[in-house]
Design a protein around this motif. Sequence first.
Motif, PDB file in Angstrom:
ATOM      1  N   UNK A 226      31.777 -40.228 -12.790  1.00  0.00           N
ATOM      2  CA  UNK A 226      31.441 -40.940 -14.021  1.00  0.00           C
ATOM      3  C   UNK A 226      30.024 -41.503 -13.920  1.00  0.00           C
ATOM      4  N   UNK A 227      29.695 -42.067 -12.763  1.00  0.00           N
ATOM      5  CA  UNK A 227      28.377 -42.679 -12.572  1.00  0.00           C
ATOM      6  C   UNK A 227      27.264 -41.638 -12.648  1.00  0.00           C
ATOM      7  N   UNK A 228      27.497 -40.455 -12.107  1.00  0.00           N
ATOM      8  CA  UNK A 228      26.493 -39.391 -12.167  1.00  0.00           C
ATOM      9  C   UNK A 228      26.234 -38.967 -13.609  1.00  0.00           C
ATOM     10  N   UNK A 229      27.300 -38.822 -14.388  1.00  0.00           N
ATOM     11  CA  UNK A 229      27.144 -38.457 -15.797  1.00  0.00           C
ATOM     12  C   UNK A 229      26.443 -39.570 -16.569  1.00  0.00           C
ATOM     13  N   UNK A 230      26.797 -40.815 -16.278  1.00  0.00           N
ATOM     14  CA  UNK A 230      26.167 -41.953 -16.948  1.00  0.00           C
ATOM     15  C   UNK A 230      24.672 -42.001 -16.665  1.00  0.00           C
ATOM     16  N   UNK A 231      24.274 -41.722 -15.431  1.00  0.00           N
ATOM     17  CA  UNK A 231      22.855 -41.716 -15.072  1.00  0.00           C
ATOM     18  C   UNK A 231      22.095 -40.652 -15.863  1.00  0.00           C
TER      19      UNK A 231
END
Length: 332
Positions: A226-231
Amino acid sequence: MSNHIWVWVETERDEIKKISLEMLSKARELANGADLSVSGIVVDQGLATLSETLFRYGADRVYLVRGGEISPYDTDACVNMIYTLVKESGPGLLLLGATSLGREMAPRLAAKLNAGLISDCVAVKLEKGQLVGNRPIYNGKAHAMVVCQASSFCIATARAGIFDIHESRLRQQVENISFSYQRSEKSKVEFLAYIKGDPQKINLKEAEIIIAFGRGLENVEHIRLIEELADLLGASIGGTRAAVDMKWLPLERQIGITGITVSPRLFISCGISGQYPHAVGMDASDNIIVINNERDAPMFRLASLGVIGSLEKIIPALSRIIKSLKENEERT
């Protein structure tokens, strides 16, 4: 209460903030049911389409405030300016969005005008000429109906995403009023530049893109996906009460009836079933993408686009596609 409803209009980067259009639409709804007029108050920034937009969403007249190089971020100036305008034009009702600025201005205006104030509303209505507001209490576990009595002027602030935005038919008679305001002293605030906040730190109410997850994430290690996509998207991260209860997210990132209400341009739901307590906090989002491996999940009823499948496979694939598009864009 007199026949005036005022709306404080906030702008950001030369655009009217969405919450101000929500307030304006609600003001128009209240006015139509009680034969009242609606006025928008906005610091004039020389934008040709500003008044036209406000008329389209319900204003009968727009007060364009000029003079003294007033910044819409200067709370002192805005409070004193509205105070002067209201004292000159008579009592009524003022609506503001429950933004950082609105929450600061409303109590100060109420004190200066000796007015009633109902803050952080999730519903407002007029009954027998009196303002009635519905506001959550006890961290959303109950709601209180508050009546603004014995006051010729009332003020209410309301949460973002609570009221629908409706275009209103342009009326035959609309009016632009240029209102000059000069400060009696030099401002203590100087606006230098707009700096976009870190998506992972800003209040979710201000986020333009939100990726939210729930119990369906299954494994805490999947938060990394999720964090990678958010970045890649410049998105903020939120979630359900279940995600907070499992200590996957802090409380201030909880979306729903016991958390906060959001209305971003894009909301990506990952592994969230979509039960009412969560859905009521995000169903006003402009575009909703739902990713869930349960095809009967209620969240799909809200989806602009639904994807059925495993989060563990879909989210990395989506990240790869976005990363590739960004790389191609940089090369060209």
